[in-house]
Structures are given as C-alpha cells and as structure tokens.
Design a protein around this motif. Sequence first.
Motif, short mmCIF file in Angstrom:
data_model
loop_
_atom_site.label_atom_id
_atom_site.label_comp_id
_atom_site.label_asym_id
_atom_site.label_seq_id
_atom_site.Cartn_x
_atom_site.Cartn_y
_atom_site.Cartn_z
N VAL A 90 12.74 -57.60 19.46
CA VAL A 90 13.17 -58.45 20.58
C VAL A 90 14.43 -59.27 20.27
CG1 VAL A 90 10.89 -58.55 21.66
CG2 VAL A 90 11.56 -60.38 20.12
N GLY A 91 15.30 -58.69 19.47
CA GLY A 91 16.57 -59.35 19.18
C GLY A 91 16.59 -60.15 17.88
N ALA A 92 15.50 -60.18 17.14
CA ALA A 92 15.45 -60.93 15.88
C ALA A 92 16.32 -60.25 14.82
CB ALA A 92 14.01 -61.03 15.37
N ILE A 93 16.82 -61.04 13.90
CA ILE A 93 17.53 -60.51 12.74
C ILE A 93 16.55 -59.69 11.90
CG2 ILE A 93 18.61 -61.13 10.53
CD1 ILE A 93 19.79 -63.59 11.96
N GLY A 94 15.32 -60.18 11.81
CA GLY A 94 14.32 -59.52 11.01
C GLY A 94 13.05 -60.34 10.95
N ALA A 95 12.31 -60.17 9.86
CA ALA A 95 11.04 -60.88 9.71
C ALA A 95 10.77 -61.20 8.25
CB ALA A 95 9.90 -60.03 10.27
N ILE A 96 10.04 -62.27 8.05
CA ILE A 96 9.55 -62.66 6.73
C ILE A 96 8.03 -62.61 6.84
CG2 ILE A 96 9.37 -64.51 5.03
CD1 ILE A 96 12.09 -65.55 6.12
N GLU A 97 7.42 -61.84 5.95
CA GLU A 97 5.97 -61.68 6.02
C GLU A 97 5.26 -62.76 5.22
OE1 GLU A 97 2.80 -58.05 6.17
OE2 GLU A 97 4.60 -57.76 4.96
N LYS A 98 4.22 -63.34 5.85
CA LYS A 98 3.36 -64.31 5.17
C LYS A 98 2.34 -63.54 4.36
CE LYS A 98 3.31 -67.65 8.97
NZ LYS A 98 2.41 -68.25 9.96
N PRO A 99 1.90 -64.04 3.25
CA PRO A 99 2.39 -65.26 2.61
C PRO A 99 3.73 -64.99 1.92
CG PRO A 99 0.71 -64.28 1.24
CD PRO A 99 0.81 -63.44 2.49
N TYR A 100 4.59 -65.97 1.95
CA TYR A 100 5.89 -65.86 1.31
C TYR A 100 5.96 -66.88 0.19
CZ TYR A 100 6.70 -69.61 4.67
OH TYR A 100 6.59 -70.75 5.42
N THR A 101 6.86 -66.66 -0.75
CA THR A 101 7.06 -67.63 -1.81
C THR A 101 8.21 -68.55 -1.41
OG1 THR A 101 8.69 -66.29 -2.99
CG2 THR A 101 6.36 -65.94 -3.57
N MET A 102 8.26 -69.72 -1.97
CA MET A 102 9.36 -70.64 -1.67
C MET A 102 10.68 -70.04 -2.15
SD MET A 102 8.44 -73.09 0.14
CE MET A 102 7.12 -72.19 0.89
N ASN A 103 10.67 -69.37 -3.28
CA ASN A 103 11.88 -68.72 -3.77
C ASN A 103 12.33 -67.63 -2.80
OD1 ASN A 103 13.94 -68.24 -5.76
ND2 ASN A 103 12.83 -66.38 -6.31
N GLY A 104 11.38 -66.84 -2.31
CA GLY A 104 11.71 -65.80 -1.33
C GLY A 104 12.27 -66.39 -0.05
N LEU A 105 11.69 -67.50 0.39
CA LEU A 105 12.16 -68.17 1.59
C LEU A 105 13.58 -68.71 1.39
CD1 LEU A 105 11.55 -69.20 4.46
CD2 LEU A 105 10.75 -71.30 3.39
N GLN A 106 13.83 -69.32 0.24
CA GLN A 106 15.16 -69.86 -0.05
C GLN A 106 16.20 -68.74 -0.07
OE1 GLN A 106 14.29 -71.79 -3.74
NE2 GLN A 106 13.60 -73.68 -2.77
N ASN A 107 15.85 -67.61 -0.68
CA ASN A 107 16.78 -66.47 -0.72
C ASN A 107 17.05 -65.94 0.69
OD1 ASN A 107 16.96 -66.60 -3.51
ND2 ASN A 107 15.37 -65.06 -3.84
N ALA A 108 16.00 -65.85 1.49
CA ALA A 108 16.17 -65.38 2.87
C ALA A 108 17.04 -66.36 3.66
CB ALA A 108 14.81 -65.20 3.54
N LEU A 109 16.82 -67.66 3.49
CA LEU A 109 17.59 -68.67 4.20
C LEU A 109 19.06 -68.61 3.80
CD1 LEU A 109 17.59 -70.96 6.24
CD2 LEU A 109 16.92 -72.52 4.41
N SER A 110 19.35 -68.40 2.53
CA SER A 110 20.75 -68.27 2.08
C SER A 110 21.40 -67.06 2.72
CB SER A 110 20.80 -68.13 0.56
OG SER A 110 20.38 -69.30 -0.06
#
Length: 134
Positions: A90-110
Amino acid sequence: MRIMIVEDEALLALELELEVEAAGHVVVGTAASRKAAFDIIESSTPEFAFVDVHLSDGPSGIEIGRRLAEREVPFVFVTGNIKRIPEDFVGAIGAIEKPYTMNGLQNALSYISEKVAGGQTVSPPPGLILAKAC
C-alpha cells in the motif's frame, strides 16, 4: 525528521519514541487507533511514519498506510505478521518484523532517513524488508 508512531502496545510505542528521539528526530505524535492516527496526519504533517498493522481497533494499520500514501508521507509497517501486509505494501517503503532489536531498528532508521532525504543509500539493513517497488 518529523516522525509519527502508530503502535497500540504502549511499551513498544515508548521504546520506539525514545529510539527515534535518540537518533535526533522529533516524534510528532503517537497513535494506538485509526482515528488517532488520522488526527495526527491532519494536524501534524509528519515527514515519516512507523505503522503497526494491527491496532486497538483491529487491522486498521493498512488504512492508515493508504492515507499516508495518498499524502505522499513515506512509512514502514512494523508488525509481527508480515503476511498481513498486502502484496503492494500500500505504498510503504517496506516493513520491520517484530520482534526487532534496538540495533536493527537504529540501522533501519538510518537507512530510511537517508532514503527519505533523497540521499544515496547503501543496501538495506537485514531487519528491513523492502517493498518490491523500492
């Protein structure tokens, strides 16, 4: 970047908010339901959003994603069940699957910050599943 968080699990929403702010971004609002998310979209004009698929009022994250896409606000889904996301994302860049790690989230955010800013991006981090159009 002005970021909206759509997450009905309060602890996850708070954790995500802290990570977003630690990365130097501003959280313009946190929503646990479709109505609250629509209110934030209208009043705060986010530049990016993290959107859970299943919220307190059901699987309304998809509707929120469509509204964001209509307004050309980039977003990613954050969900425990990737299969609930339509094939076109629906137009999203992508997805992050839960559970995620804080390091993984930080890398995705960057990665996402660079992509939204129009910069040259490297390969997406392992925790970020890109939509086929990206």
